[in-house]
Design a protein around this motif. Structure first.
Motif, PDB file in Angstrom:
ATOM      1  N   UNK A 144       4.930   0.315  -0.835  1.00  0.00           N
ATOM      2  CA  UNK A 144       5.486   1.449  -0.382  1.00  0.00           C
ATOM      3  C   UNK A 144       4.204   2.477   0.281  1.00  0.00           C
ATOM      4  N   UNK A 145       3.049   2.279  -0.525  1.00  0.00           N
ATOM      5  CA  UNK A 145       2.006   3.049  -0.244  1.00  0.00           C
ATOM      6  C   UNK A 145       0.895   2.410   0.990  1.00  0.00           C
ATOM      7  N   UNK A 146       1.054   1.173   0.847  1.00  0.00           N
ATOM      8  CA  UNK A 146       0.027   0.448   1.649  1.00  0.00           C
ATOM      9  C   UNK A 146       0.725  -0.788   1.989  1.00  0.00           C
ATOM     10  N   UNK A 147       1.307  -0.920   3.079  1.00  0.00           N
ATOM     11  CA  UNK A 147       2.336  -2.070   3.548  1.00  0.00           C
ATOM     12  C   UNK A 147       1.473  -3.165   3.693  1.00  0.00           C
ATOM     13  N   UNK A 148       0.204  -3.006   4.330  1.00  0.00           N
ATOM     14  CA  UNK A 148      -0.483  -3.979   4.798  1.00  0.00           C
ATOM     15  C   UNK A 148      -1.395  -4.544   3.666  1.00  0.00           C
ATOM     16  N   UNK A 149      -1.573  -3.936   2.718  1.00  0.00           N
ATOM     17  CA  UNK A 149      -2.245  -4.537   1.288  1.00  0.00           C
ATOM     18  C   UNK A 149      -3.574  -4.511   1.635  1.00  0.00           C
TER      19      UNK A 149
END
Length: 500
Positions: free
Chosen positions: A460-465
């Motif tokens: 949710x915060x960092x979609x691309x990881x």
């Protein structure tokens, strides 16, 4: 004729070309000296306080404005390049370990105290401000910042937020999460977001708590608003010696059960007592099997009452000696030995491996007995020093990195200590975080469904990881492999300790 150059595999050549291209783009908006690509310049960033794990960074950047941080993140996001945030480098779980194909973003230049508001008892600071520097800056107003990790003279407040650090006074005053009011952080896309503020509560979901302890996996913290407390009228320490470590553990439980909450309640075993005394000369009882430091603070009447109560309890629980600090100099000297315990133990052996687990206080004696048995099993000495009041253990496993098998044994011993903590209803970390050190034990602490929720929150915060990948929360495949290797028939070790 020049000598032939060694051939470089295409993938390595491509990665190097990408590195040089990224460095050129970064230097378009960062000073040349703020983009480090030479090995000599990068070496100081290859590890944190847990120096057993090392990796040379790919690129190190040292921005000094929020705008620069945003541009670094946006550029990396566009190119799908991972970013690891780093503070003062005092972490003890490998949480800031660099990546071989990512950017290490150092926040050490963010060292400004932006505002002190004595009326509202708050201070707004940048993440690179040292923990102790906050209390030093606000002392003129009769205020201080309560969380005090042993590394407070060097550790940065941003790192404290990332790991949810505590300290020797966290029993009464809480961890970092209980002492901050607001944050500003940047997403991987370079968007600046504010959560919380100067009030005790704010509308919406409690994102402030979610970000505290998130180990740089959700966002890059660029500003923090902390709570300040009035300096107590009086603080005094009792030192109690015991001839048996189980008696010291029982004394801790008795003090808490009395309903009186000390400001700090710390325990050290004989190994750490001796090491600290040799290092600091604090006047510790070097023949004691265990020692407690119990600090009381508040108004004079409250401290007087507390000292009488705690002294009686300690003697009733079998203390062979109870000492009360006569003045402020003696109080600080008693604490100096405890706060220097980690470096002091470092003088006893070539290397040490610091663990960080938390257990219910009532199981202190049993878990310490188990740690002693594990120490004998692996043939490695273990020094115990910990926040006894809240059950936060810091076993220090002594080993020699020059012996190829020693680190592996230390890691296995540390893993079994964490498993013992889980078995009594505890957890694998209290304040040092998970990082890379304890990522396998996360597979034992949480179910697959719970870990899936952690991954969903990160997405949710960092979609691309791209923020600090490979840390803190393991992937299902890693847990499947760890389970095949270490968990047999669905059962952990230490079934005799299980209570939950």
């Amino acid at each position: 004729m020049s000598s032939p150059q060694p051939s470089i595999p295409p993938d390595t050549a491509s990665l190097e070309a990408l590195r040089q291209s990224l460095a050129l783009r970064l230097r378009e908006f960062l000073p040349r000296e703020a983009v480090l690509t030479n090995e000599e310049d990068q070496r100081p960033y290859e590890c944190d306080g847990l120096s057993a794990y090392r990796k040379l960074p790919w690129i190190v950047v040292l921005p000094d404005t929020i705008e620069q941080v945003g541009r670094v993140l946006k550029l990396c996001s566009e190119r799908n390049i991972s970013v690891v945030a780093r503070g003062a480098g005092t972490g003890l779980s490998g949480g800031a370990l660099p990546l071989s194909d990512g950017v290490l973003l150092s926040l050490t230049k963010f060292s400004r105290i932006l505002e002190i508001d004595p009326d509202n008892r708050t201070a707004t600071v940048e993440p690179g401000v040292r923990n102790l520097a906050i209390s030093e800056a606000v002392a003129q107003y009769g205020l201080y910042y309560a969380p005090d990790p042993s590394s407070q003279i060097a550790c940065s407040i941003g790192g404290n937020v990332a790991e949810n650090s505590g300290g020797v006074h966290c029993l009464k005053y809480g961890l970092t999460v209980h002492n901050i009011l607001g944050l500003k952080f940047m997403t991987m896309d370079g968007e600046l977001i504010s959560v919380g503020g100067k009030t005790l509560d704010s509308p919406g979901y409690d994102l402030l708590a979610a970000l505290t302890g998130s180990e740089g996996m959700l966002g890059i913290i660029v500003e923090i608003t902390v709570k300040l407390l009035p300096i107590p009228e009086r603080a005094q320490v009792l030192l109690a010696a015991f001839d048996d470590i189980e008696k010291a553990g029982a004394a801790v439980a008795a003090i808490i059960a009395s309903g009186f909450i000390p400001a700090g309640l710390e325990m050290m075993d004989n190994l750490t007592i001796r090491a600290s005394e040799d290092f600091v000369k604090a006047g510790y009882p070097v023949d004691a099997a265990a020692m407690l430091l119990c600090e009381l603070d508040g108004i004079n009447e409250e401290v007087n009452e507390g000292i009488a109560l705690v002294r009686e309890l300690l003697l009733k629980q079998g203390a062979t000696e109870v000492r009360v600090a006569k003045n402020e100099i003696e109080r600080l000297r008693m604490w100096a030995g405890r706060k220097a315990a980690f470096p002091a133990v470092g003088r006893v052996a070539p290397d040490y491996y610091c663990m960080d687990g938390t257990i219910p206080r009532k199981h202190l004696a049993k878990v310490l007995t188990t740690i002693g048995a594990l120490s004998r099993k692996y043939g490695l000495a273990v020094g115990n020093v910990f926040h006894a009041g809240d059950g936060n253990l810091h076993p220090l496993i002594l080993y020699d990195a020059n012996k190829p098998s020693d680190l592996k044994k230390a890691e296995e011993l540390g893993g079994e200590i964490l498993e013992a903590c889980i078995a009594v209803g505890g957890t694998i970390t209290g304040e040092h975080g998970v990082g890379v050190e304890k990522i396998n034990q996360m597979c034992l602490q949480f179910t697959k469904e719970e870990l899936d929720q952690f991954h969903a929150l990160k997405a949710a915060f960092d979609p691309k990881g791209l923020l600090n990948p490979g840390k803190a929360v393991p992937k299902p495949a890693r847990c499947a492999e760890f389970g095949r290797m270490h968990v047999h028939g669905g059962k952990m070790k230490f079934p005799e300790l299980e209570r939950f």
